[in-house]
Design an enzyme around this catalytic site. Structure first.
Site, PDB file in Angstrom:
ATOM      1  N   CYS A 236      -0.098   4.164   1.740  1.00  0.00           N
ATOM      2  CA  CYS A 236      -0.477   5.128   2.787  1.00  0.00           C
ATOM      3  C   CYS A 236       0.614   5.365   3.834  1.00  0.00           C
ATOM      4  O   CYS A 236       0.696   6.451   4.391  1.00  0.00           O
ATOM      5  CB  CYS A 236      -1.793   4.741   3.448  1.00  0.00           C
ATOM      6  SG  CYS A 236      -1.768   3.169   4.316  1.00  0.00           S
TER       7      CYS A 236
ATOM      8  N   CYS B 235       0.864  -1.178   0.000  1.00  0.00           N
ATOM      9  CA  CYS B 235       0.000   0.000   0.000  1.00  0.00           C
ATOM     10  C   CYS B 235       0.899   1.227   0.000  1.00  0.00           C
ATOM     11  O   CYS B 235       2.101   1.115   0.267  1.00  0.00           O
ATOM     12  CB  CYS B 235      -0.902   0.015   1.233  1.00  0.00           C
ATOM     13  SG  CYS B 235      -2.275   1.184   1.081  1.00  0.00           S
TER      14      CYS B 235
ATOM     15  N   GLU C  11     -16.324  -7.779  -5.329  1.00  0.00           N
ATOM     16  CA  GLU C  11     -14.905  -7.428  -5.154  1.00  0.00           C
ATOM     17  C   GLU C  11     -14.038  -8.689  -5.109  1.00  0.00           C
ATOM     18  O   GLU C  11     -12.978  -8.760  -5.722  1.00  0.00           O
ATOM     19  CB  GLU C  11     -14.710  -6.661  -3.836  1.00  0.00           C
ATOM     20  CG  GLU C  11     -15.017  -5.175  -3.918  1.00  0.00           C
ATOM     21  CD  GLU C  11     -13.851  -4.386  -4.507  1.00  0.00           C
ATOM     22  OE1 GLU C  11     -12.912  -4.995  -5.037  1.00  0.00           O
ATOM     23  OE2 GLU C  11     -13.904  -3.140  -4.448  1.00  0.00           O
TER      24      GLU C  11
ATOM     25  N   TYR D  39      -3.121  -9.404  16.089  1.00  0.00           N
ATOM     26  CA  TYR D  39      -2.071  -8.937  17.001  1.00  0.00           C
ATOM     27  C   TYR D  39      -1.980  -9.838  18.222  1.00  0.00           C
ATOM     28  O   TYR D  39      -1.048  -9.713  19.018  1.00  0.00           O
ATOM     29  CB  TYR D  39      -2.354  -7.478  17.412  1.00  0.00           C
ATOM     30  CG  TYR D  39      -2.438  -6.575  16.201  1.00  0.00           C
ATOM     31  CD1 TYR D  39      -1.273  -6.116  15.578  1.00  0.00           C
ATOM     32  CD2 TYR D  39      -3.661  -6.236  15.643  1.00  0.00           C
ATOM     33  CE1 TYR D  39      -1.347  -5.331  14.437  1.00  0.00           C
ATOM     34  CE2 TYR D  39      -3.744  -5.446  14.499  1.00  0.00           C
ATOM     35  CZ  TYR D  39      -2.586  -5.001  13.904  1.00  0.00           C
ATOM     36  OH  TYR D  39      -2.651  -4.234  12.769  1.00  0.00           O
TER      37      TYR D  39
ATOM     38  N   LYS E 180     -11.836  -7.773   5.922  1.00  0.00           N
ATOM     39  CA  LYS E 180     -11.272  -6.909   6.954  1.00  0.00           C
ATOM     40  C   LYS E 180     -12.177  -5.723   7.224  1.00  0.00           C
ATOM     41  O   LYS E 180     -12.619  -5.111   6.249  1.00  0.00           O
ATOM     42  CB  LYS E 180      -9.900  -6.443   6.464  1.00  0.00           C
ATOM     43  CG  LYS E 180      -9.234  -5.404   7.312  1.00  0.00           C
ATOM     44  CD  LYS E 180      -7.980  -4.946   6.652  1.00  0.00           C
ATOM     45  CE  LYS E 180      -7.466  -3.774   7.449  1.00  0.00           C
ATOM     46  NZ  LYS E 180      -6.439  -3.059   6.793  1.00  0.00           N
TER      47      LYS E 180
ATOM     48  N   LYS F 224     -12.374  -4.965   1.924  1.00  0.00           N
ATOM     49  CA  LYS F 224     -11.841  -4.140   3.001  1.00  0.00           C
ATOM     50  C   LYS F 224     -12.772  -2.953   3.198  1.00  0.00           C
ATOM     51  O   LYS F 224     -12.990  -2.164   2.283  1.00  0.00           O
ATOM     52  CB  LYS F 224     -10.434  -3.656   2.628  1.00  0.00           C
ATOM     53  CG  LYS F 224      -9.841  -2.711   3.651  1.00  0.00           C
ATOM     54  CD  LYS F 224      -8.398  -2.402   3.338  1.00  0.00           C
ATOM     55  CE  LYS F 224      -7.837  -1.385   4.303  1.00  0.00           C
ATOM     56  NZ  LYS F 224      -6.428  -1.082   4.033  1.00  0.00           N
TER      57      LYS F 224
ATOM     58  N   SER G 279      -6.725  -3.513  14.357  1.00  0.00           N
ATOM     59  CA  SER G 279      -6.229  -2.827  15.550  1.00  0.00           C
ATOM     60  C   SER G 279      -7.337  -2.412  16.511  1.00  0.00           C
ATOM     61  O   SER G 279      -7.192  -2.526  17.725  1.00  0.00           O
ATOM     62  CB  SER G 279      -5.411  -1.605  15.118  1.00  0.00           C
ATOM     63  OG  SER G 279      -6.184  -0.743  14.310  1.00  0.00           O
TER      64      SER G 279
HETATM   65  C1  PBG Z   1      -3.149   0.073   4.786  1.00  0.00           C
HETATM   66  C2  PBG Z   1      -3.686  -0.776   5.867  1.00  0.00           C
HETATM   67  C3  PBG Z   1      -4.519  -0.428   6.949  1.00  0.00           C
HETATM   68  C4  PBG Z   1      -4.632  -1.569   7.737  1.00  0.00           C
HETATM   69  C5  PBG Z   1      -3.930  -2.582   7.096  1.00  0.00           C
HETATM   70  N1  PBG Z   1      -3.377  -2.078   5.936  1.00  0.00           N
HETATM   71  C6  PBG Z   1      -5.073   0.875   7.367  1.00  0.00           C
HETATM   72  C7  PBG Z   1      -6.062   1.599   6.585  1.00  0.00           C
HETATM   73  O1  PBG Z   1      -6.636   1.130   5.602  1.00  0.00           O
HETATM   74  O2  PBG Z   1      -6.278   2.751   6.959  1.00  0.00           O
HETATM   75  C8  PBG Z   1      -5.388  -1.661   9.034  1.00  0.00           C
HETATM   76  C9  PBG Z   1      -4.925  -2.679  10.006  1.00  0.00           C
HETATM   77  C10 PBG Z   1      -5.407  -2.506  11.400  1.00  0.00           C
HETATM   78  O3  PBG Z   1      -6.225  -1.615  11.724  1.00  0.00           O
HETATM   79  O4  PBG Z   1      -4.965  -3.300  12.232  1.00  0.00           O
HETATM   80  N2  PBG Z   1      -4.007   0.516   3.834  1.00  0.00           N
END
Ligand code: PBG
Length: 323
Positions: A123, A121, A234, A314, A249, A196, A275
């Site tokens: 970001c 990714c 998707e 985690y 996710k 996602k 998370s």
């Molecule tokens: C990157 C990404 C994210 C997560 C995994 N890959 C964050 C997002 O999309 O903002 C989230 C993982 C987590 O919250 O544990 N795009």
């Protein structure tokens, strides 16, 4: 005639031995994937406040975590990189000497028993925190594909077993598959974050990955939480484009999606206990409101029962220890 009722479900719940005998769903450490956050330096272990027990580490410290993971029987790790510098296009993402690429090489050399999955990714690498390049205030889908492909090839070159694109751009699986094949990485697998959802559960992660969007949010590329048929579209699209495994996710709030994806595709399905899900359990347990270990195990069991083959969590180490 037997006295009513003939079938008494409680008969098989009487003892632990009976319950164990007929249990339908089991957790195994080999099904767990542990996310790890890697940054440059040596001896670095920087805790993430909203995720107790999770840290950003340098490669040497990451190797310790990986050795522990493999000794617990954990299936794999999922790597996220924290670059030294960010820019508008996230160019450190395909830098062969950036922390993730170094970590991959070190893991393949020193901990060969572990499956190495890398999050692909932009970001974490862009100064604006979005998952692609920006044009006219929005993420430019097609211009981003080429960059994701470069990032993927760089991870494959370092030795990643599985590339996991999490950006949610349209057409990225096809673009990544083509780039990998062109460079001779025919056997590098793709686990697409296919379904996602945009939402509030990623908050603590964005602190961990330093990837909070600097303007707007991710709703123009990640999915709307109300949609289920769209998740299937998707997923099928990504499979058609060459995904080897697909991910749902977050996990806990989307168990119905995990179940649908598994039953309707039969593909290997991963689910990411994100998370926010982790932080909620940790916070309630800290207050003494829930039994941490039992809630952790039940949250994971529910994800398995819904149909996930692989769980990114985690809790991987703690859950493996509890087993
Ligand atoms: C990157 C990404 C994210 C997560 C995994 N890959 C964050 C997002 O999309 O903002 C989230 C993982 C987590 O919250 O544990 N795009």
């Amino acid at each position: 005639m037997p006295s009513f009722p003939a079938y008494r479900p409680r008969r098989l719940r009487r003892t632990h031995a009976l319950r164990r005998l007929i249990r339908e769903t089991w957790l195994e450490p080999s099904q767990f994937v542990l996310p790890l956050f890697v940054r440059s330096g040596t001896g670095v272990r920087q805790p993430i406040e909203s995720m107790p027990g999770v840290a950003q580490t340098s490669v040497d410290e990451l190797l310790r975590d990986a050795h522990e993971a493999v000794s617990l029987g954990i299936g794999g790790v999922l790597l996220f990189g924290i670059p030294d510098k960010k820019d508008a296009i996230g160019s450190d993402a395909w830098n062969d000497d950036a922390p993730v690429q170094q970590a991959i090489r070190a893991l393949k050399r020193e901990v060969p028993g572990l499956v190495v999955i890398t999050d692909v990714c932009l970001c974490e690498y862009t100064d604006h925190g979005h998952c692609g390049v920006i044009r006219d205030g929005d993420v430019d889908n097609d211009a981003t594909l080429e960059l994701l492909a470069r990032e993927s090839v760089s991870h494959a070159r370092a030795g990643a077993d599985i590339i996991a694109p999490s950006d949610m751009m349209d057409g990225r699986v096809r673009a990544i598959r083509a780039a990998l094949d062109n460079e001779g990485f025919l056997n590098t697998a793709i686990l697409s974050y296919a379904a996602k959802y945009a939402g509030p559960f990623y908050g603590p992660f964005r602190e961990a990955a330093e990837s909070t969007p600097q303007f707007g949010d991710r709703r123009s590329y990640q999915m709307d939480a109300g949609n289920s048929d769209e998740a299937l579209r998707e997923v099928l699209l990504d499979i058609e484009e060459g995904a080897d495994m697909v991910m749902v996710k977050p996990a806990g709030p989307f168990l119905d999606i995990i179940h649908r994806v598994k039953t309707e595709t039969g593909y290997p399905v991963a689910a990411y206990q994100v998370s926010g899900e982790f932080a909620m359990i940790q916070a309630a347990a800290e207050r003494g409101w829930i039994d941490r270990e039992r809630v952790m195990m039940e949250s994971l069991l529910g994800i398995r029962r819904a149909g996930a083959d692989v769980i990114v969590t985690y809790f991987a180490r703690e859950a493996a220890k509890a087993l």
